[in-house]
Design an enzyme around this catalytic site. Structure first.
Site, PDB file in Angstrom:
ATOM      1  N   TYR A 101       0.521  -1.495   0.098  1.00  0.00           N
ATOM      2  CA  TYR A 101      -0.233  -0.070  -0.204  1.00  0.00           C
ATOM      3  C   TYR A 101       0.875   1.355  -0.232  1.00  0.00           C
ATOM      4  CZ  TYR A 101      -3.721  -3.274   1.990  1.00  0.00           C
ATOM      5  OH  TYR A 101      -4.661  -3.909   2.169  1.00  0.00           O
ATOM      6  N   HIS A 157      -0.046 -11.694   2.144  1.00  0.00           N
ATOM      7  CA  HIS A 157      -0.567 -10.592   0.952  1.00  0.00           C
ATOM      8  C   HIS A 157      -1.297 -11.943   0.030  1.00  0.00           C
ATOM      9  CE1 HIS A 157      -2.248  -6.194   0.136  1.00  0.00           C
ATOM     10  NE2 HIS A 157      -2.812  -6.897  -0.260  1.00  0.00           N
TER      11      HIS A 157
END
Length: 275
Positions: free
Chosen positions: A47, A105
């Site tokens: 991110y 992730h």
């Protein structure tokens, strides 16, 4: 279907997400969320906002012991010699000596890094005290089985997947439930598409609630954790109220009927063969 697995006492049912939020926007969102009473924050290495999240936490003055911080290890860092150094880098950015939950992730593209290797490294990170709990994200059932074989189902705190009224992901969620693994729903509002759904809007009107509150309450009542994000303080405050909304069996059945297998997150070269 109204039966649900209660949220793990170690895993908050409601948190704030930070996907797509950068720099001052991320700082403001997290600061507002903490001010409104959120205590669980979800971020990820990819991110690019861990430092902003860390700054917002530091500025908030909320004691670290009251917070539940989740981050996710990116695919480039899954190799056994890279995972722990990358997590230490995340901790530096987040200004903490540990996170509460670390997730893989996405599975390693093309199986370049074996599941046993990165799950072993993740378990080692937990043993070192860098993370309190570990888990996975965006796995299919076959990959979940490999992760379980590597570290045991009891070690996997949650599986975070795209899950919303248009993609209810029953097969994966039920498999996780059968193994005692909690499910966290991301994209619960389907990029906002659910908010315009006539069925959801009608349920919201009947309850004097917002469509967002209905979608979030639906996921919560099915036993899932949710991590909605917003850049607007009033939306953050409104979303929290979903915790008090109780939907009827009829409401739940109407939302169950909206499932159409509509997957919104399916990155080429990254996504596994979905169930």
């Amino acid at each position: 279907m109204t039966s649900s697995t209660p949220s793990s006492p170690l895993l908050p049912a409601f948190g704030v997400g930070t996907f797509r939020l950068k720099d001052q926007v991320a700082i403001d969102s997290v600061r507002n969320a903490l001010d409104l009473g959120y205590r669980a924050i979800d971020t990820a290495q990819i991110y690019g906002n861990e430092a902003a999240v860390g700054q917002a936490i530091a500025d908030s003055g909320v004691p670290r012991g009251e917070l539940f911080i989740t981050t996710k290890v990116w695919t480039e860092h899954l190799a056994g010699d890279k995972l722990i150094p990358s997590l230490k880098d995340s901790l530096t950015k987040l200004r903490t000596d540990h996170v509460d939950l670390t997730l893989i992730h996405w599975p390693s593209p093309g199986g370049a890094v074996p599941v046993a290797e990165f799950m072993g490294a993740l378990a080692e990170a937990r043993a070192l005290g860098l993370t309190r709990q570990i888990g996975v994200s965006n796995f299919n059932i076959a990959l979940l089985r490999e992760a379980i074989a590597a570290v045991g189902a009891g070690a996997i705190a949650t599986h975070q997947i795209e899950l919303h009224p248009y993609l209810q992901n029953h097969a994966v969620a039920e498999f996780a439930r059968s193994q005692g693994i909690h499910t966290t729903s991301y994209m619960t509002l389907a990029y906002g598409k659910v908010l315009a759904d006539p069925v959801v809007q009608a349920i919201a009107q009947a309850h004097g609630a917002t469509p967002a509150q209905v979608a979030l309450a639906w996921a919560l009542q099915l036993g899932y954790a949710v991590i909605p994000s917003s850049t607007q303080r009033d939306h953050l405050a409104s979303n929290l109220k979903a915790r008090q909304l109780r939907l009827s069996d009829t409401d739940l059945a109407q939302i169950a009927a909206l499932d159409r297998g509509e997957r919104l997150v399916n990155p080429e070269g990254l996504a596994p063969a979905w169930d």
